[in-house]
Design a protein around this motif. Sequence first.
Motif, PDB file in Angstrom:
ATOM      1  N   VAL A 192       6.169  69.082  77.371  1.00  4.96           N
ATOM      2  CA  VAL A 192       6.770  70.294  77.962  1.00  4.96           C
ATOM      3  C   VAL A 192       6.168  70.471  79.351  1.00  4.96           C
ATOM      4  O   VAL A 192       4.986  70.798  79.492  1.00  4.96           O
ATOM      5  N   CYS A 193       7.009  70.211  80.375  1.00  8.54           N
ATOM      6  CA  CYS A 193       6.557  70.272  81.767  1.00  8.54           C
ATOM      7  C   CYS A 193       6.912  71.647  82.330  1.00  8.54           C
ATOM      8  O   CYS A 193       7.914  72.249  81.938  1.00  8.54           O
ATOM      9  N   HIS A 194       6.124  72.108  83.298  1.00 14.29           N
ATOM     10  CA  HIS A 194       6.453  73.395  83.931  1.00 14.29           C
ATOM     11  C   HIS A 194       7.841  73.333  84.586  1.00 14.29           C
ATOM     12  O   HIS A 194       8.544  74.335  84.674  1.00 14.29           O
ATOM     13  N   SER A 195       8.247  72.130  85.003  1.00 16.30           N
ATOM     14  CA  SER A 195       9.590  71.975  85.593  1.00 16.30           C
ATOM     15  C   SER A 195      10.686  72.312  84.580  1.00 16.30           C
ATOM     16  O   SER A 195      11.776  72.740  84.964  1.00 16.30           O
ATOM     17  N   ASP A 196      10.427  72.093  83.284  1.00 16.78           N
ATOM     18  CA  ASP A 196      11.422  72.460  82.258  1.00 16.78           C
ATOM     19  C   ASP A 196      11.697  73.961  82.346  1.00 16.78           C
ATOM     20  O   ASP A 196      12.841  74.405  82.216  1.00 16.78           O
TER      21      ASP A 196
ATOM     22  N   GLY B  77      13.472  68.340  78.976  1.00 17.17           N
ATOM     23  CA  GLY B  77      12.598  67.313  78.425  1.00 17.17           C
ATOM     24  C   GLY B  77      12.664  65.994  79.173  1.00 17.17           C
ATOM     25  O   GLY B  77      13.688  65.307  79.111  1.00 17.17           O
ATOM     26  N   HIS B  78      11.544  65.664  79.902  1.00 21.59           N
ATOM     27  CA  HIS B  78      11.516  64.381  80.610  1.00 21.59           C
ATOM     28  C   HIS B  78      10.169  63.674  80.459  1.00 21.59           C
ATOM     29  O   HIS B  78       9.757  62.933  81.338  1.00 21.59           O
ATOM     30  N   GLU B  79       9.520  63.933  79.332  1.00 21.58           N
ATOM     31  CA  GLU B  79       8.310  63.164  78.981  1.00 21.58           C
ATOM     32  C   GLU B  79       8.540  62.655  77.558  1.00 21.58           C
ATOM     33  O   GLU B  79       8.049  63.211  76.589  1.00 21.58           O
TER      34      GLU B  79
ATOM     35  N   LEU C  67       4.426  60.364  81.442  1.00 20.03           N
ATOM     36  CA  LEU C  67       5.726  60.022  82.034  1.00 20.03           C
ATOM     37  C   LEU C  67       6.186  60.977  83.126  1.00 20.03           C
ATOM     38  O   LEU C  67       7.071  60.659  83.906  1.00 20.03           O
ATOM     39  N   CYS C  68       5.584  62.181  83.187  1.00 19.30           N
ATOM     40  CA  CYS C  68       5.824  63.026  84.363  1.00 19.30           C
ATOM     41  C   CYS C  68       4.486  63.448  84.964  1.00 19.30           C
ATOM     42  O   CYS C  68       4.171  63.085  86.081  1.00 19.30           O
ATOM     43  N   ALA C  69       3.683  64.191  84.188  1.00 20.14           N
ATOM     44  CA  ALA C  69       2.410  64.680  84.743  1.00 20.14           C
ATOM     45  C   ALA C  69       1.557  63.511  85.245  1.00 20.14           C
ATOM     46  O   ALA C  69       0.967  63.580  86.329  1.00 20.14           O
TER      47      ALA C  69
ATOM     48  N   TYR D 255      -3.916  70.807  77.482  1.00 17.18           N
ATOM     49  CA  TYR D 255      -3.408  71.097  78.809  1.00 17.18           C
ATOM     50  C   TYR D 255      -1.911  70.800  78.901  1.00 17.18           C
ATOM     51  O   TYR D 255      -1.322  71.004  79.932  1.00 17.18           O
ATOM     52  N   ARG D 256      -1.344  70.304  77.808  1.00 20.72           N
ATOM     53  CA  ARG D 256       0.095  70.059  77.787  1.00 20.72           C
ATOM     54  C   ARG D 256       0.619  70.274  76.378  1.00 20.72           C
ATOM     55  O   ARG D 256       0.040  69.716  75.417  1.00 20.72           O
ATOM     56  N   PHE D 257       1.696  71.039  76.250  1.00 22.84           N
ATOM     57  CA  PHE D 257       2.379  71.096  74.961  1.00 22.84           C
ATOM     58  C   PHE D 257       3.205  69.827  74.813  1.00 22.84           C
ATOM     59  O   PHE D 257       3.845  69.381  75.770  1.00 22.84           O
TER      60      PHE D 257
END
Length: 368
Positions: free
Chosen positions: A57-61, A79-81, A174-176, A354-356
């Motif tokens: 779950v990215c902040h960009s989502d 969703g892009h990770e 894959l993103c962060a 630090y990441r969901f």
Amino acid sequence: MSVDQVSAIVDSVQTSVPNPTRAYAAPTAKARLAPFSIQRRQLHDHDVLIEIQYCGVCHSDIHQARDEWGEAIFPMVPGHEIVGVVKAVGSKVSKFKVGDRAGVGCFVDSCRRCSECRSGLEQYCSVRTSWTYNGREQDETPTLGGYSERIVVDENYVLRMPTNLPADASAPLLCAGITLYSPLKHWHAGPGKKVSIVGLGGLGHMGVKLAHALGAEVTVLSQSLRKQEDGKRLGADHFYATSDPETFTKLERHFDLIVSTVAAQMDMGAYLKLLKVDGAMVLVGLPEEDNAVPAGTLVMGRRSLAGSAIGGIRETQEMLDFCGQHNIVSDIELIPIQKINEAYERVLKSDVRYRFVIDIASLRKESL
Ligand code: NAP
Ligand code: ZN
Ligand code: ZN
């Protein structure tokens, strides 16, 4: 039955994509995400069908589900990770086979012809980068992301995931991961370099791990000292609070490179003064409103201000292999998809270490 008929049946078994596909979607901007049913395309010759296991779950989502960047396409499946297992491959696929662990990051295609695409910078494609969600395929079909059971992607835009790393904790690479790896490499973070990471969130904590592994001296600039112990554990040599004005006097002309992951208004002049002569500040965080830039602070020190977006396929694979060699993954909190709206609220409060990562198995509880 003729041999041709038999092989046609075998082909259809190997390449058929089960539909409908369970997903979670934002029906409109700022609406809560809810169960949703989507269709994935049947396999083209070079397509890979991935059964998704985990999605970060990215902040960009959140920015996009709330249409903070404008022109968002709804219903939206963010969703892009994405990490999963290859379940079927098209007839001409050579890079993946059934059973491989595979990953999909922020884009699923690009024009493949422009000079950016040809030099491995597909994320800056001058025609169209097909973002994994809230974007369009090259044929205009809207894209739908990883909060779903499965995805179909051209093999040239699929990544090989290191199998020595846990699948769930490697999803955020894959993103962060690539978003920090790319500027750290481009601006030569390494031994003898003083690097600051601003904001210890999903991107920031990967930045600390990667910059440390690359051999740089790493300083975290966080809003408070609340995460100091974590910062040191993740690999930071120093940790300062930006709420303390002394931080900005103490660290004046100190850094070769500052990477800011902050998605809020910030006093750019104060940060730029922390750069040495010829130092660079690179923005990866994307605030809704622009920050003013003081020309004098850039000029009087030949400092640079730059930006950077994720990384191309080749560099993303390089980053994944680097993480495999150095045992680098994200610190995650695994959640069922049913907790996604709560997770968004917690990200906004910087309450995630630090990441969901969504356990996509939880989606199967939803009816189709
Ligand atoms: P995140 O997990 O929410 O982390 C952002 C961090 O920024 C927070 O943990 C917090 O760190 C700090 N912060 C939050 N509010 C702040 C404020 N008001 N003032 C100063 N600092 C604040 O988000 P993320 O997933 O890392 O994403 C960060 C940004 O990067 C988002 O805008 C996202 O869209 C963007 N992004 C860009 C790219 C790219 O390719 N350029 C890729 C992915 C994401 P502290 O608690 O340590 O202060
Ligand atoms: Zn992202
Ligand atoms: Zn292109």
